[in-house]
Design a protein around this motif. Structure first.
Motif, PDB file in Angstrom:
ATOM      1  N   UNK A  39     -49.666  46.106  61.027  1.00 50.99           N
ATOM      2  CA  UNK A  39     -50.782  46.726  60.302  1.00 50.99           C
ATOM      3  C   UNK A  39     -51.624  47.571  61.254  1.00 50.99           C
ATOM      4  N   UNK A  40     -52.018  48.745  60.769  1.00 45.72           N
ATOM      5  CA  UNK A  40     -52.894  49.650  61.513  1.00 45.72           C
ATOM      6  C   UNK A  40     -54.032  50.055  60.576  1.00 45.72           C
ATOM      7  N   UNK A  41     -55.265  50.135  61.092  1.00 45.22           N
ATOM      8  CA  UNK A  41     -56.345  50.584  60.208  1.00 45.22           C
ATOM      9  C   UNK A  41     -56.156  52.052  59.829  1.00 45.22           C
ATOM     10  N   UNK A  42     -56.546  52.382  58.612  1.00 44.02           N
ATOM     11  CA  UNK A  42     -56.557  53.790  58.201  1.00 44.02           C
ATOM     12  C   UNK A  42     -57.634  54.509  59.008  1.00 44.02           C
ATOM     13  N   UNK A  43     -57.517  55.819  59.080  1.00 46.69           N
ATOM     14  CA  UNK A  43     -58.486  56.598  59.864  1.00 46.69           C
ATOM     15  C   UNK A  43     -59.921  56.313  59.434  1.00 46.69           C
ATOM     16  N   UNK A  44     -60.170  56.234  58.142  1.00 44.06           N
ATOM     17  CA  UNK A  44     -61.540  56.010  57.668  1.00 44.06           C
ATOM     18  C   UNK A  44     -62.020  54.575  57.898  1.00 44.06           C
ATOM     19  N   UNK A  45     -61.134  53.687  58.324  1.00 40.34           N
ATOM     20  CA  UNK A  45     -61.507  52.300  58.613  1.00 40.34           C
ATOM     21  C   UNK A  45     -61.785  52.063  60.106  1.00 40.34           C
ATOM     22  N   UNK A  46     -61.516  53.050  60.945  1.00 40.90           N
ATOM     23  CA  UNK A  46     -61.724  52.891  62.381  1.00 40.90           C
ATOM     24  C   UNK A  46     -63.224  52.858  62.658  1.00 40.90           C
TER      25      UNK A  46
ATOM     26  N   UNK B  31     -58.060  47.928  66.652  1.00 34.11           N
ATOM     27  CA  UNK B  31     -59.255  48.780  66.727  1.00 34.11           C
ATOM     28  C   UNK B  31     -58.961  50.205  66.257  1.00 34.11           C
ATOM     29  N   UNK B  32     -57.665  50.544  66.148  1.00 34.60           N
ATOM     30  CA  UNK B  32     -57.301  51.886  65.718  1.00 34.60           C
ATOM     31  C   UNK B  32     -57.112  52.858  66.856  1.00 34.60           C
ATOM     32  N   UNK B  33     -57.029  52.362  68.078  1.00 37.67           N
ATOM     33  CA  UNK B  33     -56.882  53.234  69.243  1.00 37.67           C
ATOM     34  C   UNK B  33     -55.425  53.652  69.445  1.00 37.67           C
ATOM     35  N   UNK B  34     -54.488  52.743  69.181  1.00 41.93           N
ATOM     36  CA  UNK B  34     -53.068  53.059  69.356  1.00 41.93           C
ATOM     37  C   UNK B  34     -52.286  52.703  68.104  1.00 41.93           C
ATOM     38  N   UNK B  35     -51.080  53.272  68.016  1.00 39.04           N
ATOM     39  CA  UNK B  35     -50.088  52.847  67.026  1.00 39.04           C
ATOM     40  C   UNK B  35     -49.019  52.094  67.778  1.00 39.04           C
ATOM     41  N   UNK B  36     -48.447  51.097  67.132  1.00 38.70           N
ATOM     42  CA  UNK B  36     -47.375  50.289  67.705  1.00 38.70           C
ATOM     43  C   UNK B  36     -46.304  50.204  66.621  1.00 38.70           C
TER      44      UNK B  36
ATOM     45  N   UNK C 176     -48.261  54.734  70.794  1.00 38.39           N
ATOM     46  CA  UNK C 176     -48.808  56.091  70.852  1.00 38.39           C
ATOM     47  C   UNK C 176     -50.316  56.033  70.638  1.00 38.39           C
ATOM     48  N   UNK C 177     -50.994  56.948  71.290  1.00 36.59           N
ATOM     49  CA  UNK C 177     -52.443  57.066  71.183  1.00 36.59           C
ATOM     50  C   UNK C 177     -52.778  57.794  69.885  1.00 36.59           C
ATOM     51  N   UNK C 178     -53.739  57.300  69.164  1.00 36.72           N
ATOM     52  CA  UNK C 178     -54.147  57.922  67.897  1.00 36.72           C
ATOM     53  C   UNK C 178     -55.207  58.981  68.170  1.00 36.72           C
ATOM     54  N   UNK C 179     -54.881  59.891  69.074  1.00 39.04           N
ATOM     55  CA  UNK C 179     -55.834  60.897  69.544  1.00 39.04           C
ATOM     56  C   UNK C 179     -56.411  61.739  68.410  1.00 39.04           C
ATOM     57  N   UNK C 180     -55.565  62.282  67.563  1.00 36.09           N
ATOM     58  CA  UNK C 180     -56.055  63.139  66.489  1.00 36.09           C
ATOM     59  C   UNK C 180     -57.050  62.431  65.582  1.00 36.09           C
ATOM     60  N   UNK C 181     -56.711  61.223  65.184  1.00 39.99           N
ATOM     61  CA  UNK C 181     -57.594  60.464  64.299  1.00 39.99           C
ATOM     62  C   UNK C 181     -58.907  60.114  64.999  1.00 39.99           C
ATOM     63  N   UNK C 182     -58.805  59.698  66.266  1.00 40.19           N
ATOM     64  CA  UNK C 182     -60.025  59.341  67.006  1.00 40.19           C
ATOM     65  C   UNK C 182     -60.888  60.562  67.259  1.00 40.19           C
ATOM     66  N   UNK C 183     -60.267  61.707  67.567  1.00 39.08           N
ATOM     67  CA  UNK C 183     -61.046  62.928  67.797  1.00 39.08           C
ATOM     68  C   UNK C 183     -61.737  63.405  66.526  1.00 39.08           C
ATOM     69  N   UNK C 184     -61.092  63.243  65.371  1.00 37.20           N
ATOM     70  CA  UNK C 184     -61.745  63.624  64.112  1.00 37.20           C
ATOM     71  C   UNK C 184     -62.884  62.667  63.785  1.00 37.20           C
ATOM     72  N   UNK C 185     -62.656  61.397  64.023  1.00 35.39           N
ATOM     73  CA  UNK C 185     -63.631  60.357  63.659  1.00 35.39           C
ATOM     74  C   UNK C 185     -64.827  60.348  64.614  1.00 35.39           C
ATOM     75  N   UNK C 186     -64.542  60.478  65.918  1.00 35.23           N
ATOM     76  CA  UNK C 186     -65.581  60.411  66.960  1.00 35.23           C
ATOM     77  C   UNK C 186     -65.344  61.529  67.968  1.00 35.23           C
ATOM     78  N   UNK C 187     -65.710  62.771  67.625  1.00 32.72           N
ATOM     79  CA  UNK C 187     -65.411  63.918  68.485  1.00 32.72           C
ATOM     80  C   UNK C 187     -65.926  63.728  69.925  1.00 32.72           C
ATOM     81  N   UNK C 188     -65.020  63.946  70.887  1.00 30.58           N
ATOM     82  CA  UNK C 188     -65.386  63.889  72.302  1.00 30.58           C
ATOM     83  C   UNK C 188     -65.389  62.508  72.923  1.00 30.58           C
ATOM     84  N   UNK C 189     -65.373  61.467  72.116  1.00 33.12           N
ATOM     85  CA  UNK C 189     -65.484  60.108  72.644  1.00 33.12           C
ATOM     86  C   UNK C 189     -64.306  59.749  73.549  1.00 33.12           C
ATOM     87  N   UNK C 190     -63.114  59.975  73.078  1.00 32.33           N
ATOM     88  CA  UNK C 190     -61.926  59.549  73.837  1.00 32.33           C
ATOM     89  C   UNK C 190     -61.864  60.243  75.198  1.00 32.33           C
TER      90      UNK C 190
END
Length: 109
Positions: free
Chosen positions: A13-20, A73-78, A88-102
């Protein structure tokens, strides 16, 4: 049971982007071992067996736990890949959700 009878690796299970959630992402990235795993995934996905913690004496179960925290936490996919798993790193989702954080966290000393 022979190889042909073995079940495929399960889908985790992986959280959806809006659940991160920001708090969970920050917690996952606050541990030096987990942060090192994320840095290894920065440029490209890796097979789980190729990702390593800086201390080789750390048990495999600890490495698995670190990956679970990052995944939940939604940081990676397994994901299953053959007989192993691909991280894999969920870079696109994290960048959309929290721009610049990663980039800010990964570039920090």
């Amino acid at each position: 049971m022979d190889k042909a009878d073995k079940p495929a690796p399960e889908q985790l299970a992986h959280p959806r982007e809006d659940e991160i959630e920001l708090a969970k992402v920050l917690f996952a990235l606050s541990d030096p071992a987990r942060l090192e795993l994320v840095r290894q995934l920065r440029d490209a996905p890796l097979e789980a067996a190729r990702c390593h913690l800086t201390d080789p004496s750390i048990p495999k179960s600890t490495k698995s736990h670190q990956m679970k925290v990052l995944r939940e936490a939604g940081v990676i996919r397994n994901d299953p890949k053959g007989r192993g798993r691909l991280l894999s790193l969920r870079r696109g989702e994290l960048d959309r959700r929290f721009p610049g954080l990663l980039d800010a966290v990964l570039d920090a000393s």
